[in-house]
Design an enzyme around this catalytic site. Sequence first.
Site, PDB file in Angstrom:
ATOM      1  N   SER A  34     -19.561 -29.302  -5.353  1.00 34.46           N
ATOM      2  CA  SER A  34     -18.548 -28.295  -5.670  1.00 34.46           C
ATOM      3  C   SER A  34     -17.243 -28.541  -4.909  1.00 34.46           C
ATOM      4  CB  SER A  34     -19.090 -26.900  -5.372  1.00 34.46           C
ATOM      5  OG  SER A  34     -19.475 -26.795  -4.016  1.00 34.46           O
ATOM      6  N   THR A  35     -17.322 -29.031  -3.666  1.00 31.11           N
ATOM      7  CA  THR A  35     -16.091 -29.282  -2.901  1.00 31.11           C
ATOM      8  C   THR A  35     -15.384 -30.520  -3.445  1.00 31.11           C
ATOM      9  OG1 THR A  35     -17.408 -28.487  -1.024  1.00 31.11           O
ATOM     10  CG2 THR A  35     -15.193 -29.260  -0.548  1.00 31.11           C
ATOM     11  N   LYS A  98     -26.474 -35.471   3.461  1.00 26.12           N
ATOM     12  CA  LYS A  98     -25.913 -35.382   2.114  1.00 26.12           C
ATOM     13  C   LYS A  98     -27.053 -35.537   1.101  1.00 26.12           C
ATOM     14  CE  LYS A  98     -22.173 -37.465   1.009  1.00 26.12           C
ATOM     15  NZ  LYS A  98     -21.923 -36.251   0.220  1.00 26.12           N
ATOM     16  N   GLU A 107     -23.470 -42.229  -3.160  1.00 26.59           N
ATOM     17  CA  GLU A 107     -22.548 -41.759  -2.112  1.00 26.59           C
ATOM     18  C   GLU A 107     -22.590 -42.715  -0.919  1.00 26.59           C
ATOM     19  OE1 GLU A 107     -24.112 -37.800  -1.599  1.00 26.59           O
ATOM     20  OE2 GLU A 107     -22.784 -36.972  -3.125  1.00 26.59           O
ATOM     21  N   LYS A 125     -21.097 -25.693   7.216  1.00 27.18           N
ATOM     22  CA  LYS A 125     -21.824 -26.973   7.240  1.00 27.18           C
ATOM     23  C   LYS A 125     -21.918 -27.575   8.646  1.00 27.18           C
ATOM     24  CE  LYS A 125     -21.931 -26.810   2.683  1.00 27.18           C
ATOM     25  NZ  LYS A 125     -21.132 -27.588   1.810  1.00 27.18           N
TER      26      LYS A 125
END
Length: 222
Positions: A34-35, A98, A107, A125
Amino acid sequence: MTQDEQKQAVADAALDYIRPHLDNNMVLGIGTGSTANLFIDNLAAVKGQINATVASSEASVDRLRRHGIPVYDLNTVDQVDFYIDGADEANSALQLIKGGGAALTREKIIAAVARTFICIADGSKLVSTLGEFPLPVEVIPMARSYVARELVKLGGDPVYREGVITDNGNVILDVYHFPIPQPLEMEQRINNITGVVTNGLFARRAADVLLLGTRDGVQTLT
Ligand code: 5RP
Protein backbone atom coordinates in the site's frame (compact mmCIF):
# COMPACT_ATOMS: atom_id res chain seq x y z
CA MET A 1 -0.78 12.16 11.42
CA THR A 2 -2.80 8.97 11.08
CA GLN A 3 -1.18 5.82 9.71
CA ASP A 4 -2.59 6.49 6.23
CA GLU A 5 -1.38 10.10 6.35
CA GLN A 6 2.07 8.86 7.38
CA LYS A 7 2.14 6.48 4.40
CA GLN A 8 1.28 9.35 2.06
CA ALA A 9 3.88 11.59 3.72
CA VAL A 10 6.70 9.06 3.27
CA ALA A 11 5.65 8.40 -0.33
CA ASP A 12 5.85 12.17 -0.92
CA ALA A 13 9.23 12.34 0.84
CA ALA A 14 10.57 9.54 -1.38
CA LEU A 15 9.61 11.47 -4.49
CA ASP A 16 11.34 14.57 -3.10
CA TYR A 17 14.41 12.42 -2.35
CA ILE A 18 14.80 11.13 -5.90
CA ARG A 19 13.53 14.21 -7.77
CA PRO A 20 16.96 15.91 -8.10
CA HIS A 21 18.32 12.68 -9.65
CA LEU A 22 15.66 12.16 -12.31
CA ASP A 23 17.34 12.03 -15.70
CA ASN A 24 17.31 10.07 -18.92
CA ASN A 25 19.58 7.32 -17.69
CA MET A 26 18.04 6.64 -14.33
CA VAL A 27 16.38 3.30 -13.56
CA LEU A 28 13.99 3.20 -10.61
CA GLY A 29 13.12 0.04 -8.72
CA ILE A 30 9.57 -0.06 -7.42
CA GLY A 31 8.28 -2.20 -4.57
CA THR A 32 4.94 -3.67 -3.58
CA GLY A 33 2.23 -2.85 -1.06
CA SER A 34 0.00 0.00 0.00
CA THR A 35 2.86 2.45 0.71
CA ALA A 36 4.64 1.58 -2.55
CA ASN A 37 1.31 2.08 -4.35
CA LEU A 38 1.14 5.66 -3.05
CA PHE A 39 4.66 6.22 -4.34
CA ILE A 40 3.68 4.79 -7.76
CA ASP A 41 0.73 7.19 -7.88
CA ASN A 42 3.10 10.06 -7.04
CA LEU A 43 5.37 9.05 -9.93
CA ALA A 44 2.59 9.73 -12.41
CA ALA A 45 3.23 13.47 -11.91
CA VAL A 46 6.84 13.12 -13.12
CA LYS A 47 6.42 10.29 -15.62
CA GLY A 48 7.84 12.41 -18.44
CA GLN A 49 11.16 12.43 -16.57
CA ILE A 50 11.27 8.68 -15.90
CA ASN A 51 13.40 6.66 -18.25
CA ALA A 52 12.73 3.17 -16.90
CA THR A 53 11.40 1.27 -13.92
CA VAL A 54 11.63 -2.33 -12.75
CA ALA A 55 9.04 -3.68 -10.32
CA SER A 56 8.90 -6.33 -7.62
CA SER A 57 5.46 -7.76 -8.43
CA GLU A 58 2.97 -8.16 -11.25
CA ALA A 59 0.59 -5.95 -9.25
CA SER A 60 3.09 -3.08 -9.25
CA VAL A 61 3.88 -3.65 -12.96
CA ASP A 62 0.15 -3.27 -13.71
CA ARG A 63 -0.19 -0.14 -11.60
CA LEU A 64 2.85 1.50 -13.20
CA ARG A 65 1.65 0.66 -16.70
CA ARG A 66 -1.85 2.00 -15.94
CA HIS A 67 -0.13 5.35 -15.25
CA GLY A 68 1.78 5.08 -18.55
CA ILE A 69 5.12 4.61 -16.77
CA PRO A 70 7.59 2.35 -18.65
CA VAL A 71 8.43 -0.95 -16.91
CA TYR A 72 11.31 -3.20 -17.98
CA ASP A 73 12.53 -6.70 -17.24
CA LEU A 74 15.39 -6.46 -14.73
CA ASN A 75 17.61 -8.45 -17.11
CA THR A 76 17.43 -5.69 -19.70
CA VAL A 77 18.77 -2.87 -17.51
CA ASP A 78 22.40 -2.28 -16.54
CA GLN A 79 21.75 -0.82 -13.12
CA VAL A 80 19.04 0.19 -10.68
CA ASP A 81 19.75 3.60 -9.15
CA PHE A 82 17.10 3.69 -6.42
CA TYR A 83 14.80 1.02 -5.04
CA ILE A 84 11.77 2.37 -3.18
CA ASP A 85 9.67 -0.03 -1.14
CA GLY A 86 7.74 -0.42 2.09
CA ALA A 87 8.36 -2.84 4.96
CA ASP A 88 6.43 -4.81 7.54
CA GLU A 89 9.02 -4.10 10.23
CA ALA A 90 12.26 -2.12 10.52
CA ASN A 91 14.84 -1.83 13.30
CA SER A 92 17.24 1.01 13.99
CA ALA A 93 19.96 -0.70 11.88
CA LEU A 94 17.50 -0.46 8.93
CA GLN A 95 17.20 -4.25 8.82
CA LEU A 96 13.71 -5.24 7.73
CA ILE A 97 11.03 -7.87 7.61
CA LYS A 98 9.27 -7.81 4.25
CA GLY A 99 6.92 -10.08 2.34
CA GLY A 100 3.55 -9.34 3.88
CA GLY A 101 2.39 -8.93 0.29
CA ALA A 102 4.14 -12.16 -0.79
CA ALA A 103 6.57 -10.30 -3.09
CA LEU A 104 9.69 -10.87 -0.98
CA THR A 105 11.81 -12.74 -3.54
CA ARG A 106 11.55 -10.15 -6.30
CA GLU A 107 11.89 -7.42 -3.67
CA LYS A 108 15.13 -8.96 -2.46
CA ILE A 109 16.47 -9.30 -5.99
CA ILE A 110 15.83 -5.66 -6.86
CA ALA A 111 17.18 -4.51 -3.48
CA ALA A 112 20.36 -6.52 -4.16
CA VAL A 113 20.86 -4.80 -7.51
CA ALA A 114 19.96 -1.29 -6.37
CA ARG A 115 22.61 1.28 -5.54
CA THR A 116 20.37 2.91 -2.95
CA PHE A 117 17.45 1.21 -1.19
CA ILE A 118 14.99 3.71 0.24
CA CYS A 119 12.48 2.14 2.60
CA ILE A 120 9.24 4.03 3.19
CA ALA A 121 7.14 3.12 6.21
CA ASP A 122 4.67 4.49 8.70
CA GLY A 123 5.88 4.76 12.29
CA SER A 124 4.14 1.56 13.44
CA LYS A 125 6.76 -0.45 11.55
CA LEU A 126 9.72 0.60 13.73
CA VAL A 127 10.54 -2.06 16.35
CA SER A 128 13.46 -2.72 18.67
CA THR A 129 13.62 -6.45 17.84
CA LEU A 130 12.38 -7.86 14.54
CA GLY A 131 9.86 -10.69 14.67
CA GLU A 132 6.64 -9.43 16.12
CA PHE A 133 5.38 -9.49 12.52
CA PRO A 134 5.34 -13.14 11.34
CA LEU A 135 8.36 -13.74 9.13
CA PRO A 136 7.36 -14.71 5.55
CA VAL A 137 9.34 -17.51 3.91
CA GLU A 138 8.83 -18.34 0.22
CA VAL A 139 9.07 -22.08 -0.35
CA ILE A 140 9.04 -24.49 -3.29
CA PRO A 141 5.59 -26.16 -2.95
CA MET A 142 6.81 -29.77 -2.60
CA ALA A 143 9.17 -28.75 0.24
CA ARG A 144 6.47 -27.03 2.33
CA SER A 145 6.13 -29.62 5.12
CA TYR A 146 9.87 -30.30 5.34
CA VAL A 147 10.69 -26.59 5.56
CA ALA A 148 7.96 -26.12 8.17
CA ARG A 149 9.53 -28.85 10.33
CA GLU A 150 12.96 -27.21 10.00
CA LEU A 151 11.52 -23.82 10.99
CA VAL A 152 10.01 -25.39 14.11
CA LYS A 153 13.52 -26.64 14.98
CA LEU A 154 14.71 -23.02 14.75
CA GLY A 155 12.09 -22.06 17.35
CA GLY A 156 9.33 -20.69 15.13
CA ASP A 157 5.70 -21.52 14.57
CA PRO A 158 5.23 -21.67 10.76
CA VAL A 159 1.76 -21.30 9.28
CA TYR A 160 0.95 -22.00 5.63
CA ARG A 161 -0.51 -18.89 3.97
CA GLU A 162 -3.42 -20.69 2.34
CA GLY A 163 -4.70 -19.60 -1.05
CA VAL A 164 -1.56 -17.58 -1.86
CA ILE A 165 0.73 -18.46 -4.77
CA THR A 166 3.61 -16.05 -5.35
CA ASP A 167 4.41 -14.46 -8.71
CA ASN A 168 7.12 -17.15 -8.92
CA GLY A 169 4.65 -20.05 -8.46
CA ASN A 170 5.68 -20.84 -4.87
CA VAL A 171 3.96 -20.84 -1.47
CA ILE A 172 4.49 -18.82 1.71
CA LEU A 173 5.04 -19.98 5.29
CA ASP A 174 4.59 -17.23 7.89
CA VAL A 175 6.68 -17.86 11.00
CA TYR A 176 4.89 -16.70 14.16
CA HIS A 177 6.23 -16.27 17.72
CA PHE A 178 9.76 -15.83 16.41
CA PRO A 179 11.75 -12.94 17.90
CA ILE A 180 14.90 -12.32 15.83
CA PRO A 181 17.67 -10.65 17.87
CA GLN A 182 20.36 -11.70 15.33
CA PRO A 183 18.82 -10.97 11.91
CA LEU A 184 21.98 -11.55 9.83
CA GLU A 185 22.55 -14.98 11.28
CA MET A 186 18.89 -16.02 11.07
CA GLU A 187 18.59 -14.84 7.47
CA GLN A 188 21.49 -17.12 6.57
CA ARG A 189 20.22 -20.10 8.58
CA ILE A 190 16.78 -20.01 6.98
CA ASN A 191 18.28 -19.59 3.51
CA ASN A 192 20.28 -22.77 4.14
CA ILE A 193 17.14 -24.91 4.47
CA THR A 194 16.67 -26.86 1.24
CA GLY A 195 13.45 -25.82 -0.46
CA VAL A 196 13.53 -22.23 0.81
CA VAL A 197 13.57 -19.73 -2.03
CA THR A 198 13.87 -16.60 0.10
CA ASN A 199 13.04 -15.40 3.56
CA GLY A 200 11.68 -11.97 4.38
CA LEU A 201 14.65 -10.84 6.48
CA PHE A 202 16.47 -8.00 4.77
CA ALA A 203 19.54 -7.95 7.01
CA ARG A 204 22.41 -8.73 4.64
CA ARG A 205 20.95 -6.15 2.30
CA ALA A 206 19.31 -3.71 4.71
CA ALA A 207 17.85 -0.40 3.59
CA ASP A 208 20.23 2.52 3.04
CA VAL A 209 17.66 5.13 3.99
CA LEU A 210 14.47 4.78 6.03
CA LEU A 211 11.86 7.48 5.55
CA LEU A 212 9.69 6.92 8.60
CA GLY A 213 6.32 8.53 9.22
CA THR A 214 5.74 9.94 12.68
CA ARG A 215 2.89 11.91 14.19
CA ASP A 216 4.89 15.10 13.60
CA GLY A 217 6.33 14.45 10.15
CA VAL A 218 8.82 12.34 8.25
CA GLN A 219 12.04 11.29 9.95
CA THR A 220 15.03 10.29 7.80
CA LEU A 221 17.15 7.47 9.25
CA THR A 222 20.42 6.36 7.63
C1 5RP B 1 5.23 -6.76 0.22
C2 5RP B 1 6.00 -6.03 1.24
C3 5RP B 1 5.50 -4.69 1.64
O1 5RP B 1 6.53 -3.77 1.49
C4 5RP B 1 5.08 -4.74 3.09
O2 5RP B 1 4.12 -5.78 3.24
C5 5RP B 1 4.52 -3.41 3.58
O3 5RP B 1 3.30 -3.17 2.98
P1 5RP B 1 2.44 -1.87 3.28
O4 5RP B 1 3.14 -0.73 2.62
O5 5RP B 1 1.10 -2.20 2.64
O6 5RP B 1 2.34 -1.70 4.77
O7 5RP B 1 7.01 -6.47 1.73
O8 5RP B 1 5.73 -8.06 0.01
